[in-house]
Motif scaffolding. Sequence first.
Motif, PDB file in Angstrom:
ATOM      1  N   ALA A  10      30.802  24.662  -1.667  1.00  0.00           N
ATOM      2  CA  ALA A  10      32.249  25.058  -1.456  1.00  0.00           C
ATOM      3  C   ALA A  10      33.284  24.432  -2.245  1.00  0.00           C
ATOM      4  CB  ALA A  10      32.536  25.044   0.174  1.00  0.00           C
ATOM      5  N   SER A  23      31.674  29.689  -1.231  1.00  0.00           N
ATOM      6  CA  SER A  23      32.665  29.823  -0.324  1.00  0.00           C
ATOM      7  C   SER A  23      33.587  29.135  -0.997  1.00  0.00           C
ATOM      8  CB  SER A  23      32.339  29.259   0.867  1.00  0.00           C
ATOM      9  OG  SER A  23      31.095  29.944   1.790  1.00  0.00           O
ATOM     10  N   TYR A  24      35.064  29.733  -0.810  1.00  0.00           N
ATOM     11  CA  TYR A  24      36.114  28.999  -1.398  1.00  0.00           C
ATOM     12  C   TYR A  24      37.549  29.621  -0.807  1.00  0.00           C
ATOM     13  CZ  TYR A  24      37.189  32.528  -4.775  1.00  0.00           C
ATOM     14  OH  TYR A  24      37.613  33.840  -5.341  1.00  0.00           O
TER      15      TYR A  24
END
Length: 208
Positions: free
Chosen positions: A68, A147-148
């Motif tokens: 992430a 995911s970010y």
Amino acid sequence: MAATIQLMYSELQNKFGLTDFKSESQKEVTKHVYEDALIEQRDVFINMPSGFGKSLCFQLPVLSKDYAFAIVITPTIALATHQVDYLRSKNIMAYCWNAYTPNSIKYIIKKDLIKKKPKIKFLYISPEQCQSLHFQVIMAKVNLRVSYYFVIDEAHCVSPSSHNFRKCYQSLDRIRTKYPHVPILAMSSTITKKVTLFYNQLNIVNCV
């Protein structure tokens, strides 16, 4: 919830050498960022005074999840450089991206962010560069399974009534248009009733 807190404490000590949060409030906010932004993909607004430790609230969740990362929009190069230097002193991969960043460094950033398993955890970027075509092309290639979130630091800069007003901040509402499914974290220490319209100005929705 208990599992999230346990994970937070583990990363707090492993990455920053700390045994506890500065306060219960900081711990709760960090937990909400992890669960609501990183996991549930919801926007989050953090309005806490200077010295609260707001940076940790968005840094720790990203460090607690493999591959992430966070795109951190900051109003000044000095602020971004200070944060990146601190993170690197903790062996955390972080970069700055602004008008003075060499193309060679931008190339390294680009190659990493589009990987299936990016190693960069934090990219501190100027509001102008965040909206550049070059950067948008890179973000369009980020793996959908990664995911970010975007962090808008000093979010009060969006308001003309703020003494720290930055005109380029007013166009940051385009982040929601360009990246409709990516969470946005808006952070400030000076938001008042007079400037709460920043929700609309930044196009933040379903905010926690």
